[in-house]
Scaffold this active site. Sequence first.
Site, PDB file in Angstrom:
ATOM      1  N   ILE A 529      -2.616   0.348  -3.752  1.00  0.00           N
ATOM      2  CA  ILE A 529      -3.892  -0.369  -3.730  1.00  0.00           C
ATOM      3  C   ILE A 529      -5.038   0.536  -3.350  1.00  0.00           C
ATOM      4  O   ILE A 529      -6.192   0.133  -3.348  1.00  0.00           O
ATOM      5  CB  ILE A 529      -3.855  -1.581  -2.769  1.00  0.00           C
ATOM      6  CG1 ILE A 529      -3.312  -1.157  -1.410  1.00  0.00           C
ATOM      7  CG2 ILE A 529      -3.023  -2.698  -3.351  1.00  0.00           C
ATOM      8  CD1 ILE A 529      -3.383  -2.260  -0.373  1.00  0.00           C
ATOM      9  N   GLY A 530      -4.761   1.787  -3.051  1.00  0.00           N
ATOM     10  CA  GLY A 530      -5.873   2.676  -2.733  1.00  0.00           C
ATOM     11  C   GLY A 530      -5.387   4.054  -2.361  1.00  0.00           C
ATOM     12  O   GLY A 530      -4.187   4.293  -2.218  1.00  0.00           O
ATOM     13  N   VAL A 531      -6.339   4.945  -2.247  1.00  0.00           N
ATOM     14  CA  VAL A 531      -6.038   6.295  -1.795  1.00  0.00           C
ATOM     15  C   VAL A 531      -6.986   6.597  -0.657  1.00  0.00           C
ATOM     16  O   VAL A 531      -8.195   6.450  -0.812  1.00  0.00           O
ATOM     17  CB  VAL A 531      -6.251   7.321  -2.926  1.00  0.00           C
ATOM     18  CG1 VAL A 531      -5.925   8.706  -2.425  1.00  0.00           C
ATOM     19  CG2 VAL A 531      -5.398   6.977  -4.121  1.00  0.00           C
ATOM     20  N   GLY A 535      -3.499   9.540   2.552  1.00  0.00           N
ATOM     21  CA  GLY A 535      -2.576   9.499   1.431  1.00  0.00           C
ATOM     22  C   GLY A 535      -2.737   8.207   0.668  1.00  0.00           C
ATOM     23  O   GLY A 535      -3.753   7.533   0.790  1.00  0.00           O
ATOM     24  N   LYS A 536      -1.708   7.864  -0.090  1.00  0.00           N
ATOM     25  CA  LYS A 536      -1.806   6.630  -0.877  1.00  0.00           C
ATOM     26  C   LYS A 536      -1.587   5.404   0.010  1.00  0.00           C
ATOM     27  O   LYS A 536      -0.866   5.468   1.006  1.00  0.00           O
ATOM     28  CB  LYS A 536      -0.751   6.636  -1.967  1.00  0.00           C
ATOM     29  CG  LYS A 536      -1.132   7.505  -3.150  1.00  0.00           C
ATOM     30  CD  LYS A 536      -0.116   7.298  -4.264  1.00  0.00           C
ATOM     31  CE  LYS A 536      -0.451   8.205  -5.425  1.00  0.00           C
ATOM     32  NZ  LYS A 536       0.644   8.286  -6.393  1.00  0.00           N
ATOM     33  N   VAL A 537      -2.171   4.310  -0.399  1.00  0.00           N
ATOM     34  CA  VAL A 537      -1.988   3.058   0.328  1.00  0.00           C
ATOM     35  C   VAL A 537      -1.256   2.076  -0.580  1.00  0.00           C
ATOM     36  O   VAL A 537      -1.666   1.851  -1.716  1.00  0.00           O
ATOM     37  CB  VAL A 537      -3.342   2.467   0.766  1.00  0.00           C
ATOM     38  CG1 VAL A 537      -3.122   1.237   1.625  1.00  0.00           C
ATOM     39  CG2 VAL A 537      -4.165   3.498   1.507  1.00  0.00           C
ATOM     40  N   LYS A 551       0.123   2.889   4.575  1.00  0.00           N
ATOM     41  CA  LYS A 551      -0.482   4.181   4.244  1.00  0.00           C
ATOM     42  C   LYS A 551       0.598   5.225   4.362  1.00  0.00           C
ATOM     43  O   LYS A 551       1.205   5.381   5.417  1.00  0.00           O
ATOM     44  CB  LYS A 551      -1.560   4.531   5.265  1.00  0.00           C
ATOM     45  CG  LYS A 551      -2.912   3.983   4.993  1.00  0.00           C
ATOM     46  CD  LYS A 551      -3.863   4.671   5.953  1.00  0.00           C
ATOM     47  CE  LYS A 551      -5.283   4.238   5.738  1.00  0.00           C
ATOM     48  NZ  LYS A 551      -6.183   4.991   6.620  1.00  0.00           N
ATOM     49  N   ASP A 647     -17.348   7.177   9.255  1.00  0.00           N
ATOM     50  CA  ASP A 647     -17.338   6.965   7.810  1.00  0.00           C
ATOM     51  C   ASP A 647     -17.550   5.490   7.505  1.00  0.00           C
ATOM     52  O   ASP A 647     -16.750   4.847   6.844  1.00  0.00           O
ATOM     53  CB  ASP A 647     -16.024   7.483   7.219  1.00  0.00           C
ATOM     54  CG  ASP A 647     -16.145   7.756   5.720  1.00  0.00           C
ATOM     55  OD1 ASP A 647     -17.290   7.759   5.210  1.00  0.00           O
ATOM     56  OD2 ASP A 647     -15.122   7.957   5.062  1.00  0.00           O
TER      57      ASP A 647
END
Length: 858
Positions: A529-531, A535-537, A551, A647
């Site tokens: 579902i995301g990066v 790392g990747k999620v 994650k 962020d």
Amino acid sequence: MFLRVLFPFSNTLKNRQRLLLSVVWFSLSFHVFVLVSSKPLAVACGSSGGKDEDGRNWEPDQKFLKTSGSTTQLQADYQDPSLLTIIPYMNARIFTSPATYRFPIKSKEQYLVRFHFYPSAYPNFNISNSFFSVTAGGLTLMNNFSAEITCKALTQAYLVREYSLAPSDSEFLNVTFTPSTKYTNSFAFVNGIELISMPNLFGETTVVGYDSSDLDVSSENFQTMFRLNVGGQFIPPSNDSGGLLRSWYNDDPYIFGSANGIHTEANKHVRINYEQLSRSSAPEDVYRTAREMGLDCDLNLKFNLTWLFQVDANFTYIVRLHFCEFKYDMANQRVFNIYINNQSAQSDPTPADIFAWTGGMGIPTYRDYAISVNDGTGDEMIRIQMSPSTESKPQYYDSLLNGIEIFKLNDENKNLAGSNPQPSSMLLEAGNEPPKSFEPKSNHSFVIAGAAGGVAAAFVVVALAFLAYRERKRGGFDSHTSSWLPLGNSHATKSNSSNASALVQGLSRRFSISEIRQATRNFDDSNVIGVGGFGKVYKGVIEGGTKVAVKRSNPSSEQGINEFETEVGMLSKLRHKHLVSLIGFCEDGGEMCLVYDYMALGTFREHLYNNKKPHLSWKQRLEICIGAARGLHYLHTGAKYTIIHRDVKTTNILLDEKWVAKVSDFGLSKTGPGMSQGHISTMVKGSFGYLDPEYFRRQQLTEKSDVYSFGVVLFEALCARPVLNPSLPKEQVSLADWALLCHKNGTLEDISDPHLKGKIDQACLQKFTDTAVKCLSDQGIERPNMGDVLWNLEFALQLQESSDTAGGSIERDTPASRDSDERSQRQGNSSQGSDIELNEELNNQDDIFSQLFHPQGR
Ligand SMILES: *[C@@H]1O[C@H](CO)[C@@H](O)[C@H](O)[C@H]1NC(C)=O
Ligand SMILES: *[C@@H]1O[C@H](CO)[C@@H](O)[C@H](O)[C@H]1NC(C)=O
Ligand SMILES: *[C@@H]1O[C@H](CO)[C@@H](O)[C@H](O)[C@H]1NC(C)=O
Ligand SMILES: *[C@@H]1O[C@H](CO)[C@@H](O)[C@H](O)[C@H]1NC(C)=O
Ligand SMILES: *[C@@H]1O[C@H](CO)[C@@H](O)[C@H](O)[C@H]1NC(C)=O
Ligand SMILES: *[C@@H]1O[C@H](CO)[C@@H](O)[C@H](O)[C@H]1NC(C)=O
Ligand SMILES: *[C@@H]1O[C@H](CO)[C@@H](O)[C@H](O)[C@H]1NC(C)=O
Ligand SMILES: *[C@@H]1O[C@H](CO)[C@@H](O)[C@H](O)[C@H]1NC(C)=O
Ligand SMILES: *[C@@H]1O[C@H](CO)[C@@H](O)[C@H](O)[C@H]1NC(C)=O
Ligand SMILES: *[C@@H]1O[C@H](CO)[C@@H](O)[C@H](O)[C@H]1NC(C)=O
Ligand SMILES: *[C@@H]1O[C@H](CO)[C@@H](O)[C@H](O)[C@H]1NC(C)=O
């Protein structure tokens, strides 16, 4: 005579070293007078010159160009937001055949040459085809060089390369650009060249690993690899000494391991006395700040303070360490060993004793060590280590370092060129497309990949644009360790010395890797579902049917243990309704995973624009902003330490199935200021478009940097457009700038989301925009704190609600009723500290508002 003055305490030093030092002394003092004999030259290539942001004048390059081949002057299509100055970066000279610049120089003088490259889109040239070599005075500086690949690997928009050239007999310096013949349509380009005469700061050098062997490098050429103000702030070119216009960076990113010592600063009354050293060697700020091991001498004995640098293989490097003892006033008080690449550079029986070397407090000095770095796995590193000397039995077990410079020495073929770095596999995988900003859409406009793909796409763009304020590593950047989080933990520990379990014992659940594999269908790509920075999620379901987001650190990158520790340590201590909660973690079978609550409704951004989702009502947006503000306020004030998010952006504000906003992604978070300092200094991090300009300028981080970013989020909520959209006219590219301009002009309503037309109460809008504008104040000190922001947003919501009630058009689409929101806040567990107090304060405010606006009560 010098020896007596210089070495009153130097009985322990070998004679050879004494002699050597005095030689250095002589050569330095001699060159002091030669200094600034000719003015620095700055040439803006491919343009008619002008002044840069620092007010420095750049000359046009035409008159230096001596070539028969064809050259082109072009303007870059796109100004990356990290370019702080248009000159020299926005124009380039492009060469399709070999071409030479001929610069007048003084013979017998050493020169510092800097090249500036901005590998952007230039009309009719595809920057991906640009491979070239650069030679200067018979020396190869770059070969098969791709500025684009280098910048990509360093995730920065532009690049500065610096060389020091040995004195020559010639009155001219020929700098030749040659496009590679191995690629079709190849071309060379350059945006700016600087040429600065400098005193020869090189001389005899101790060769590490070869006892009693010295190397004379005074007539050699160098590439500057690193230049760090250890334990201190970034020093911009304008504040450099000797007119050499060098940049000195903070050393935090290069500290290896968890024991990173402490920053220390010279007392105000200590005067830095340059009498033994040329002022050009380093500015006073370098010598006034330093890193020590710590106050606990027993602890200091147990570890090495370690810095780690990636370099090109098969070269010899000169490691220059700058010292200035400003705390102790006797010899044998602070004596320590220095190791470079596990070999003794200065250790027992001849350890470093700065006071003994200089004979006084506040007297700076430096030492040069030559080390060759060979090819071989893991060898392309320079590791500098310091630990207290035990043999000399000093009064304090501690060490001190003020500055580090690392220079690459030309090899026997008069070559300084290394190979292009390789962008990390993670970077390639996540962004197999080139950065969109480099890809022309039409002749003068560019697209930033929209947030269409949700978190993943948006993150890629942000990451590629990820701050690369200045060149961090000018030269060699080794492939296997280049990092997804480029400016932070590029040298994360490779071993598993970390022990995250100790950090989180009893706070979070530990999952086994098989549980995680089961939950994510063995990390099936369809579950991604995301990066993120880590790392990747993946989406997953753990037993009992609880949905989670996992994650996973990229197993091939060997990266991220630091981030992992940061996240686990930080998140497990933080529990708040408006923060994404960590459910557990997994450190098993070589995998590192973090398990979070799954946020069913995704990111705030995907509900704002570039998506087919229904438009959020104004009240929904306000409530989401208020939730996020609560989360941030808690980070700033509620936890034990101030936590700066660093962020803040709409993709880091997630929504659960009840539309409750939760702040996520603390991968970048750092614990904020201690009691005294008021800021922490660090390499700039964050996302373009949201970045606090003050942070950018001064590299000092305060919680007001988050407030700035949050101000941008507020405008994004109002205007429903990307914070950076380079396809718009220049003044509109940055949402923050454009919104401020429109606010000044009273035309803010024109740029707000058309779907909100006529639906926002005027007073509410006024309050909201006033708050957002204040958040965007240039100076952090003028910005409100998150508590004030929260208060004002609550106020704005009250104004909206009362207007809705009065107008009869009550919005019933409120996802999470405010009352229940408040109630659950009150029910929150007691660890929420001051957030609860704040809520009580706000509840009182609510009462006042209620009486004002809801005379009938709620
Ligand atoms: C530029 O060249 C690269 C590789 O040669 C190619 O993949 C890319 O599509 C080109 N870009 C444009 C805009 O032509
Ligand atoms: C520089 O190039 C010129 C011709 O462009 C040549 O005459 C001169 O000898 C060269 N100088 C050096 C030092 O190579
Ligand atoms: C540069 O020097 C000026 C004048 O000494 C000082 O005011 C300024 O703060 C310095 N800037 C930095 C970033 O150190
Ligand atoms: C370093 O030198 C060795 C032996 O000459 C060579 O095999 C290797 O490819 C070189 N490495 C680099 C990065 O140039
Ligand atoms: C130095 O020692 C460390 C730890 O023992 C090791 O990982 C590293 O590879 C060594 N470096 C060199 C250049 O031998
Ligand atoms: C510090 O590093 C050096 C060189 O790698 C090593 O010999 C020494 O044992 C280390 N000292 C400590 C306390 O770890
Ligand atoms: C030039 O650099 C590219 C990119 O790093 C690399 O793939 C290629 O092999 C290099 N070519 C030569 C001849 O070294
Ligand atoms: C872009 O190119 C088209 C034709 O290719 C031209 O009509 C148009 O004016 C150009 N736009 C700009 C901004 O130069
Ligand atoms: C991590 O530590 C464990 C034991 O503490 C060890 O079995 C494992 O091999 C280590 N992993 C790495 C990558 O060093
Ligand atoms: C990690 O911490 C746990 C719990 O404190 C401890 O049992 C274990 O020995 C530690 N492992 C290492 C490698 O330090
Ligand atoms: C400011 O307002 C004036 C008149 O309303 C308009 O002409 C001008 O374009 C506006 N400027 C901006 C930057 O919106």
